[in-house]
Design a protein around this motif. Structure first.
Motif, mmCIF file in Angstrom:
data_model
loop_
_atom_site.group_PDB
_atom_site.id
_atom_site.type_symbol
_atom_site.label_atom_id
_atom_site.label_comp_id
_atom_site.label_asym_id
_atom_site.label_seq_id
_atom_site.Cartn_x
_atom_site.Cartn_y
_atom_site.Cartn_z
ATOM 1 N N GLY A 140 -4.894 25.713 12.598
ATOM 2 C CA GLY A 140 -4.657 26.972 13.274
ATOM 3 C C GLY A 140 -3.938 27.789 12.164
ATOM 4 N N MET A 141 -3.634 27.468 11.106
ATOM 5 C CA MET A 141 -2.851 28.387 10.312
ATOM 6 C C MET A 141 -3.917 29.662 9.688
ATOM 7 S SD MET A 141 -1.094 25.895 7.371
ATOM 8 C CE MET A 141 0.119 25.082 7.771
ATOM 9 N N SER A 142 -3.116 30.636 9.723
ATOM 10 C CA SER A 142 -3.633 31.835 9.247
ATOM 11 C C SER A 142 -3.914 31.687 7.513
ATOM 12 C CB SER A 142 -2.930 33.048 9.342
ATOM 13 O OG SER A 142 -1.803 33.060 8.497
ATOM 14 N N ASP A 143 -4.839 32.604 7.082
ATOM 15 C CA ASP A 143 -4.942 32.558 5.634
ATOM 16 C C ASP A 143 -3.707 32.639 4.965
ATOM 17 O OD1 ASP A 143 -7.744 32.343 6.001
ATOM 18 O OD2 ASP A 143 -8.170 34.247 5.710
ATOM 19 N N ALA A 144 -2.921 33.402 5.107
ATOM 20 C CA ALA A 144 -1.820 33.720 4.502
ATOM 21 C C ALA A 144 -0.763 32.316 4.522
ATOM 22 C CB ALA A 144 -0.812 34.789 4.900
ATOM 23 N N GLU A 145 -0.630 31.762 5.886
ATOM 24 C CA GLU A 145 0.212 30.658 5.994
ATOM 25 C C GLU A 145 -0.480 29.383 5.317
ATOM 26 O OE1 GLU A 145 1.710 31.351 10.760
ATOM 27 O OE2 GLU A 145 -0.352 30.559 10.241
ATOM 28 N N LEU A 146 -1.597 29.307 5.083
ATOM 29 C CA LEU A 146 -2.350 28.265 4.604
ATOM 30 C C LEU A 146 -2.106 28.339 3.152
ATOM 31 C CD1 LEU A 146 -4.250 25.701 4.696
ATOM 32 C CD2 LEU A 146 -6.256 27.174 4.326
ATOM 33 N N ALA A 147 -2.196 29.715 2.590
ATOM 34 C CA ALA A 147 -2.004 29.877 1.166
ATOM 35 C C ALA A 147 -0.469 29.581 0.875
ATOM 36 C CB ALA A 147 -2.425 31.329 0.553
ATOM 37 N N ALA A 148 0.374 29.892 1.604
ATOM 38 C CA ALA A 148 1.748 29.478 1.374
ATOM 39 C C ALA A 148 1.883 27.878 1.614
ATOM 40 C CB ALA A 148 2.711 30.258 2.301
ATOM 41 N N TYR A 149 1.259 27.317 2.376
ATOM 42 C CA TYR A 149 1.388 25.669 2.664
ATOM 43 C C TYR A 149 0.887 25.115 1.270
ATOM 44 C CZ TYR A 149 0.621 21.313 4.477
ATOM 45 O OH TYR A 149 0.424 19.844 4.578
ATOM 46 N N ARG A 150 -0.277 25.773 0.762
ATOM 47 C CA ARG A 150 -0.902 25.067 -0.427
ATOM 48 C C ARG A 150 -0.064 25.131 -1.778
ATOM 49 N NH1 ARG A 150 -3.595 22.270 2.321
ATOM 50 N NH2 ARG A 150 -5.800 22.799 3.064
ATOM 51 N N GLU A 151 0.695 26.433 -1.640
ATOM 52 C CA GLU A 151 1.574 26.836 -2.878
ATOM 53 C C GLU A 151 2.736 25.810 -2.928
ATOM 54 O OE1 GLU A 151 3.033 28.459 -6.343
ATOM 55 O OE2 GLU A 151 1.065 28.682 -5.248
ATOM 56 N N TYR A 195 0.888 -1.265 0.050
ATOM 57 C CA TYR A 195 -0.022 -0.055 0.151
ATOM 58 C C TYR A 195 1.016 1.024 0.199
ATOM 59 C CZ TYR A 195 -3.856 3.126 1.658
ATOM 60 O OH TYR A 195 -4.760 4.093 1.955
ATOM 61 N N ALA A 196 0.491 1.979 -0.889
ATOM 62 C CA ALA A 196 1.687 3.290 -1.225
ATOM 63 C C ALA A 196 0.952 4.604 -1.044
ATOM 64 C CB ALA A 196 2.319 3.110 -2.690
ATOM 65 N N ALA A 197 0.024 4.858 -0.015
ATOM 66 C CA ALA A 197 -0.936 5.831 -0.140
ATOM 67 C C ALA A 197 0.107 7.155 0.155
ATOM 68 C CB ALA A 197 -1.684 5.722 1.060
ATOM 69 N N THR A 198 -0.752 8.195 -0.082
ATOM 70 C CA THR A 198 -0.244 9.779 -0.299
ATOM 71 C C THR A 198 -1.119 10.701 0.161
ATOM 72 O OG1 THR A 198 -0.460 9.816 -2.637
ATOM 73 C CG2 THR A 198 1.607 9.460 -1.814
ATOM 74 N N PRO A 199 -1.664 10.657 1.617
ATOM 75 C CA PRO A 199 -2.514 11.872 2.062
ATOM 76 C C PRO A 199 -2.011 13.158 1.969
ATOM 77 C CG PRO A 199 -1.555 10.614 3.999
ATOM 78 C CD PRO A 199 -1.022 9.748 2.769
ATOM 79 N N GLU A 200 -0.349 13.292 1.737
ATOM 80 C CA GLU A 200 -0.058 14.577 2.103
ATOM 81 C C GLU A 200 -0.524 15.660 0.897
ATOM 82 O OE1 GLU A 200 2.435 11.977 4.424
ATOM 83 O OE2 GLU A 200 1.544 12.001 2.461
ATOM 84 N N ASN A 201 -0.722 14.943 -0.237
ATOM 85 C CA ASN A 201 -1.265 15.913 -1.424
ATOM 86 C C ASN A 201 -2.932 16.090 -1.650
ATOM 87 O OD1 ASN A 201 -1.436 13.117 -2.148
ATOM 88 N ND2 ASN A 201 -2.135 13.681 -4.291
ATOM 89 N N SER A 202 -3.355 15.792 -0.414
ATOM 90 C CA SER A 202 -4.875 16.092 -0.343
ATOM 91 C C SER A 202 -5.272 17.209 0.540
ATOM 92 C CB SER A 202 -5.493 14.659 0.008
ATOM 93 O OG SER A 202 -6.915 15.026 0.463
ATOM 94 N N VAL A 203 -6.181 17.918 0.285
ATOM 95 C CA VAL A 203 -6.861 18.710 1.227
ATOM 96 C C VAL A 203 -8.147 18.309 2.016
ATOM 97 C CG1 VAL A 203 -5.753 20.843 -0.384
ATOM 98 C CG2 VAL A 203 -8.252 20.326 -0.527
ATOM 99 N N THR A 204 -8.368 17.142 1.708
ATOM 100 C CA THR A 204 -9.419 16.381 2.421
ATOM 101 C C THR A 204 -9.238 15.243 3.299
ATOM 102 O OG1 THR A 204 -9.839 15.260 0.526
ATOM 103 C CG2 THR A 204 -11.254 17.376 0.810
ATOM 104 N N SER A 205 -7.945 15.238 3.356
ATOM 105 C CA SER A 205 -7.536 14.020 4.308
ATOM 106 C C SER A 205 -7.213 14.501 5.653
ATOM 107 C CB SER A 205 -6.170 13.474 4.033
ATOM 108 O OG SER A 205 -4.884 14.322 3.966
#
Length: 261
Positions: free
Chosen positions: A77-88, A58-68
């Protein structure tokens, strides 16, 4: 210090045979000190299976999901700016290059790294496989079927494969999810994942699929233990369970129909 030869003897004593289709899940650490580390463990598995056998992980990858759940824990707890940077900064899933999630364990990554190993294309719940049945196991993994009928779990069922659970409890088997799909199908929910596009860039894919969950799995241990010919024994320092996948899925599905999740 365990060696390839001693680990291969352990596998054969446990009941792993040449030509088997074997899903491996568990802890490399539990195996103990091994000459050559995880690569040697995989070599021993391949030696026990022989050229006619197929090794699957099993080779799962939940890190590339925004629904995991992994994403929710990381972004809490991330701010909007932190979340945007994380997604980028998120890396897209590419079945050819994306490492297996650390949450799954190093063993699956060692299988993925085998020259010639194949991997299913699902961005959340991929499987990797090496051997004659690898293409049959990994192809056609539908987005809407994480672990259902159009996934490697059903192909393992078709092939009468077995699961080798290394240093983990009897309930830690991803293939059991197929019984959920067949007995008490979970409700659908939306999923969203970042993948590598055909042009090499990043793109988001959104789809609906069953809401998979394993929180009821520990309660299935007596069901599997009573209803299947589970073999138990050592692999290095690890206590292991060798589970016939089709038999386990059948007894779990029958139990779930009667008792629910």
């Amino acid at each position: 210090m365990h060696t390839r030869e001693s680990l291969t003897r352990d596998l054969r004593a446990l009941g792993v045979g040449a030509g088997d289709v074997l899903l491996v899940q568990g802890s490399l650490k539990a195996v103990g000190a091994v000459e050559g580390g995880g690569r040697t463990v995989v070599q021993a598995l391949r030696a026990a299976l022989g050229d006619a056998g197929t090794l699957v992980a099993y080779a799962a990858t939940p890190e590339n999901s925004v629904t995991s759940r992994v994403d929710r824990r990381r972004t809490e707890g991330m701010s909007d700016a932190e979340l945007a940077a994380y997604r980028e900064a998120m890396e897209p899933f590419d079945p050819l290059t994306t490492p297996v999630s650390p949450s799954v364990g190093r063993l699956a990554e060692e299988v993925r790294l085998l020259p010639g190993a194949l991997r299913s294309a699902h961005p959340h719940t991929s499987f990797t496989a090496f051997g004659p049945a690898a293409r049959f196991v990994t192809e056609g993994h539908a987005l809407e079927s994480h672990l259902g009928e159009d996934s490697p779990t059903a192909r393992l069922y078709d092939l009468r494969g077995r699961a080798l659970l290394i240093g983990v409890d009897l309930w830690v088997c991803t293939a059991y999810h197929l019984a959920d799909y067949r007995a008490v199908p979970p409700p659908d929910r939306p999923y969203r994942a970042l993948v590598r596009g055909a042009d090499g860039g990043k793109e988001w894919v959104t789809f609906e699929a069953p809401d998979i969950d394993d929180r009821h799995f520990p309660g299935l241990v007596p069901v599997v233990a009573r209803g299947c010919a589970v073999l138990n024994g050592p692999f290095g320092d690890a206590s292991c369970h060798l589970v016939p996948i089709a038999d386990a899925v059948d007894v779990i599905a029958k139990w779930l129909v009667k008792n629910g999740r």
